[in-house]
Design a protein around this motif. Structure first.
Motif, PDB file in Angstrom:
ATOM      1  N   PHE A  54      -3.063   2.395  38.915  1.00  0.00           N
ATOM      2  CA  PHE A  54      -1.807   2.466  38.172  1.00  0.00           C
ATOM      3  C   PHE A  54      -2.052   2.752  36.689  1.00  0.00           C
ATOM      4  O   PHE A  54      -1.279   3.480  36.060  1.00  0.00           O
ATOM      5  N   ALA A  56      -4.435   4.474  35.521  1.00  0.00           N
ATOM      6  CA  ALA A  56      -4.948   5.836  35.337  1.00  0.00           C
ATOM      7  C   ALA A  56      -3.879   6.902  35.574  1.00  0.00           C
ATOM      8  O   ALA A  56      -4.067   8.049  35.183  1.00  0.00           O
ATOM      9  N   GLN A  57      -2.789   6.542  36.213  1.00  0.00           N
ATOM     10  CA  GLN A  57      -1.792   7.582  36.505  1.00  0.00           C
ATOM     11  C   GLN A  57      -1.086   8.002  35.218  1.00  0.00           C
ATOM     12  O   GLN A  57      -0.836   7.189  34.331  1.00  0.00           O
ATOM     13  N   SER A  58      -0.819   9.284  35.153  1.00  0.00           N
ATOM     14  CA  SER A  58      -0.185   9.781  33.929  1.00  0.00           C
ATOM     15  C   SER A  58       1.318   9.877  34.155  1.00  0.00           C
ATOM     16  O   SER A  58       1.778  10.578  35.048  1.00  0.00           O
ATOM     17  N   LEU A  59       2.037   9.139  33.366  1.00  0.00           N
ATOM     18  CA  LEU A  59       3.498   9.175  33.448  1.00  0.00           C
ATOM     19  C   LEU A  59       4.017   9.693  32.119  1.00  0.00           C
ATOM     20  O   LEU A  59       3.841   9.035  31.095  1.00  0.00           O
ATOM     21  N   GLU A  60       4.595  10.855  32.145  1.00  0.00           N
ATOM     22  CA  GLU A  60       5.146  11.421  30.909  1.00  0.00           C
ATOM     23  C   GLU A  60       6.497  10.767  30.643  1.00  0.00           C
ATOM     24  O   GLU A  60       7.494  11.078  31.288  1.00  0.00           O
ATOM     25  N   LEU A  61       6.498   9.840  29.703  1.00  0.00           N
ATOM     26  CA  LEU A  61       7.701   9.036  29.461  1.00  0.00           C
ATOM     27  C   LEU A  61       8.652   9.652  28.444  1.00  0.00           C
ATOM     28  O   LEU A  61       9.838   9.354  28.449  1.00  0.00           O
ATOM     29  N   LEU A  64      11.973  11.322  29.510  1.00  0.00           N
ATOM     30  CA  LEU A  64      12.891  10.335  30.094  1.00  0.00           C
ATOM     31  C   LEU A  64      13.467   9.428  29.007  1.00  0.00           C
ATOM     32  O   LEU A  64      14.662   9.120  29.012  1.00  0.00           O
ATOM     33  N   ARG A  65      12.612   9.046  28.070  1.00  0.00           N
ATOM     34  CA  ARG A  65      13.086   8.181  26.981  1.00  0.00           C
ATOM     35  C   ARG A  65      14.172   8.912  26.181  1.00  0.00           C
ATOM     36  O   ARG A  65      15.199   8.313  25.820  1.00  0.00           O
ATOM     37  N   ARG A  67      16.120  11.269  27.288  1.00  0.00           N
ATOM     38  CA  ARG A  67      17.317  11.339  28.123  1.00  0.00           C
ATOM     39  C   ARG A  67      18.089  10.034  28.104  1.00  0.00           C
ATOM     40  O   ARG A  67      19.320  10.000  27.985  1.00  0.00           O
ATOM     41  N   VAL A  68      17.342   8.936  28.218  1.00  0.00           N
ATOM     42  CA  VAL A  68      17.992   7.617  28.245  1.00  0.00           C
ATOM     43  C   VAL A  68      18.686   7.348  26.917  1.00  0.00           C
ATOM     44  O   VAL A  68      19.836   6.892  26.885  1.00  0.00           O
ATOM     45  N   ARG A  69      17.998   7.696  25.816  1.00  0.00           N
ATOM     46  CA  ARG A  69      18.613   7.460  24.498  1.00  0.00           C
ATOM     47  C   ARG A  69      19.886   8.299  24.339  1.00  0.00           C
ATOM     48  O   ARG A  69      20.876   7.830  23.781  1.00  0.00           O
ATOM     49  N   LYS A  71      21.839   9.347  26.757  1.00  0.00           N
ATOM     50  CA  LYS A  71      22.886   8.778  27.621  1.00  0.00           C
ATOM     51  C   LYS A  71      23.499   7.541  26.971  1.00  0.00           C
ATOM     52  O   LYS A  71      24.706   7.323  27.048  1.00  0.00           O
ATOM     53  N   ILE A  72      22.642   6.750  26.369  1.00  0.00           N
ATOM     54  CA  ILE A  72      23.144   5.534  25.705  1.00  0.00           C
ATOM     55  C   ILE A  72      24.020   5.915  24.517  1.00  0.00           C
ATOM     56  O   ILE A  72      25.082   5.329  24.305  1.00  0.00           O
ATOM     57  N   LYS A  76      27.890   5.059  23.960  1.00  0.00           N
ATOM     58  CA  LYS A  76      28.382   4.351  22.773  1.00  0.00           C
ATOM     59  C   LYS A  76      29.556   5.072  22.143  1.00  0.00           C
ATOM     60  O   LYS A  76      30.442   4.472  21.567  1.00  0.00           O
TER      61      LYS A  76
ATOM     62  N   MET B  20      10.127   0.640  30.116  1.00  0.00           N
ATOM     63  CA  MET B  20      10.476   1.828  30.895  1.00  0.00           C
ATOM     64  C   MET B  20       9.270   2.389  31.646  1.00  0.00           C
ATOM     65  O   MET B  20       9.397   2.877  32.765  1.00  0.00           O
ATOM     66  N   LEU B  24       9.104   2.950  35.587  1.00  0.00           N
ATOM     67  CA  LEU B  24       8.865   4.291  36.139  1.00  0.00           C
ATOM     68  C   LEU B  24       7.661   4.285  37.083  1.00  0.00           C
ATOM     69  O   LEU B  24       7.701   4.897  38.149  1.00  0.00           O
ATOM     70  N   GLN B  42      16.474   5.904  34.835  1.00  0.00           N
ATOM     71  CA  GLN B  42      17.544   6.230  33.881  1.00  0.00           C
ATOM     72  C   GLN B  42      18.790   5.397  34.175  1.00  0.00           C
ATOM     73  O   GLN B  42      19.401   4.825  33.268  1.00  0.00           O
ATOM     74  N   LEU B  46      20.573   2.546  31.834  1.00  0.00           N
ATOM     75  CA  LEU B  46      21.989   2.630  31.449  1.00  0.00           C
ATOM     76  C   LEU B  46      22.758   1.380  31.853  1.00  0.00           C
ATOM     77  O   LEU B  46      23.567   0.856  31.096  1.00  0.00           O
ATOM     78  N   TRP B  49      21.803  -1.283  29.560  1.00  0.00           N
ATOM     79  CA  TRP B  49      22.471  -1.136  28.260  1.00  0.00           C
ATOM     80  C   TRP B  49      23.904  -1.671  28.331  1.00  0.00           C
ATOM     81  O   TRP B  49      24.351  -2.397  27.456  1.00  0.00           O
ATOM     82  N   PRO B 110      -6.952   7.428  41.773  1.00  0.00           N
ATOM     83  CA  PRO B 110      -5.556   6.980  41.878  1.00  0.00           C
ATOM     84  C   PRO B 110      -4.860   7.601  43.083  1.00  0.00           C
ATOM     85  O   PRO B 110      -4.103   6.921  43.782  1.00  0.00           O
ATOM     86  N   PHE B 114      -2.917   5.632  45.944  1.00  0.00           N
ATOM     87  CA  PHE B 114      -1.485   5.830  46.163  1.00  0.00           C
ATOM     88  C   PHE B 114      -1.194   6.318  47.582  1.00  0.00           C
ATOM     89  O   PHE B 114      -0.188   5.942  48.181  1.00  0.00           O
TER      90      PHE B 114
END
Lengths: 265, 193
Positions: A54, A56-61, A64-65, A67-69, A71-72, A76, B20, B24, B42, B46, B49, B110, B114
């Protein structure tokens, strides 16, 4: 503690949830039982391998961050939605609120009244069609010959050019007379098509037609209404307001209106 | 003048958003596709939030967010369950006795880990990830998945034993259940759009 008891509580042992007394008993057992000690060591190895995978896995955040911001932020500031703020003790705010409510009520009342008025107009057209074209109630003032109808058009509208464009070519114009639809004077043209009579109520365009809008034809809206098994389609050209009443289906009636609107535009 | 505390946005930014990545990572292994996982996280954020006023600062924000994620996941699975006939997971999962006789490989990529994890039923996979990777206690897992703690302990034991068995005898073991557990696995190639 024996081997079986230890195996039952191993998950709690691994997560450190055991009370201190039980934990001590576990540790004591593991010191004396090589088989159980080997199981625990094997579990730790498995856990390490899993955590390593876990980690070592690459998660491009980042996307998504973002997008979430976004949406928030949208949540608002919900655009046209008005955020409620209590008026508090400020009398000006109460007055503004009251004025806004009054304006809203007035607009609503005007809208409802206009809708009802148009519905009454369409219903009156249906009633007149039933009397004149279905029940054939005897009434005065009909013009029946082509000459009389042409003269009527010139007299009422100043032109007879629209007569040829009102209905499809295979519709035969039978007669016309003036009628009153809830206070609105219309010329009631009765055509015959396929053994059935069709009514075209025509008036020089004065105000704006409204009602339940169903589509746009030639840049103009077409309105539709139905009652007692009859369909009304209403539209306006540059100079005329036209209501078509038939016993046809709504798509057929709308097609008549659409084509007439195109020819008259 | 009274000092102003952090705004709701600032609190959410500092307390919720840092989790997050954990959400994820877990969602990726439970949904079967990167896109489904991102959509799930996501939606989790939300919902978090919107309900953030109900969250008490200083309590377990990570657990709170994971609970939202599992609620959403559960609803998604309920929707998909009505369509294809699915395997009853607990009954069909082989229960391997705890054993240390077969040695685990010293190193694993990995992808190998997995692939083995994906062969476990989602109920087992989720408790294992929550316990081992995310560090939740059995009681916390029981709370956030709304199941008895005994069930959590049993699932962890069985999941560990089965995962070990898969990893040590990969070529001999047939899949216990189909790995994809959620729809929309259109982008299953990791790292590609």
């Amino acid at each position: 503690m024996n081997c079986s008891e230890l195996k039952n509580i191993l998950p709690l042992h691994s997560s450190g949830e055991l009370p201190s007394g039980t934990r001590t008993e576990c540790e004591d057992h593991l010191k004396t039982c090589a088989a159980c000690a080997q199981i625990v060591a094997g579990e730790r190895q498995l856990d390490d391998l899993m955590r390593g995978a876990f980690a070592a896995q690459s998660l491009e955040l980042s996307p998504l961050r973002t997008r979430v911001r976004a949406k928030i932020a949208a949540a608002k500031n919900p655009g046209l939605l008005i955020r409620w703020r209590a008026p508090g003790a400020n009398p000006l705010r109460w007055l503004s609120l009251a004025a806004a409510c009054l304006a809203l009520l007035s607009v609503g009342a005007i809208y409802v009244t206009s809708q009802r008025s148009e519905t009454r107009l369409y219903a009156a057209a249906i009633t007149d069609h039933i009397d004149d074209a279905v029940k054939k109630v005897e009434k005065q003032g009909w013009r029946t010959s082509p000459e009389e109808i042409k003269a009527f058009a010139l007299e009422q509208f100043g032109t007879d050019a629209f007569l040829a464009n009102l209905a499809p070519a295979d519709f035969r114009l039978n007669r016309v007379r003036m009628c009153n639809l809830k206070g609105n004077r219309f010329a009631h043209f009765v055509f015959e098509a396929g053994g059935r009579e069709v009514s075209f109520f025509v008036q020089s365009r004065a105000g704006e037609l409204s009602g339940p809008r169903v589509e746009i034809a030639g840049g103009q809206p077409i309105f539709a209404h139905a009652s007692e098994g009859y369909e009304v389609a209403g539209f306006q050209s540059g100079k005329l307001t036209v209501l078509i009443v038939t016993v046809f289906t709504r798509p057929e009636n709308l097609r008549l209106a659409r084509e007439a609107a195109r020819r008259l535009s | 003048m009274l000092p102003l505390g952090p705004t709701r946005e600032e609190r959410f930014e500092s307390e919720a958003l840092p989790h997050m990545g954990n959400l994820l990572g877990t969602a990726r292994r439970l949904t079967g596709s990167r896109k489904s996982a991102e959509d799930l996280v996501q939606e989790t954020m939300l919902r978090g939030w919107r309900a953030f006023d109900q969250f008490a600062t200083g309590t377990n924000c990570k657990g709170w967010l994971f609970r939202i994620l599992f609620n959403l996941l559960s609803k998604q699975r309920q929707k998909t369950r009505a369509r294809p006939p699915t395997v009853s997971l607990d009954e069909h999962c082989e229960h391997h006795e705890l054993s240390a006789e077969a040695a685990l490989p010293a190193r694993l990529s990995p992808d190998e880990m997995f692939a083995a994890l994906d062969l476990l039923p989602i109920e087992h996979r989720s408790v294992l990830i929550l316990s081992i990777v995310e560090g939740f206690t059995c009681q916390e897992i029981a709370d956030l998945q709304e199941i008895p703690i005994g069930t959590v302990m049993s699932r962890i034991s069985r999941a560990r034993a089965n995962l070990r068995q898969i990893l040590t005898r990969r070529t001999e073991i047939t899949p216990l259940v189909s790995p994809p557990t959620l729809p929309a696995a259109k982008d299953t190639v990791e790292g590609r759009p």
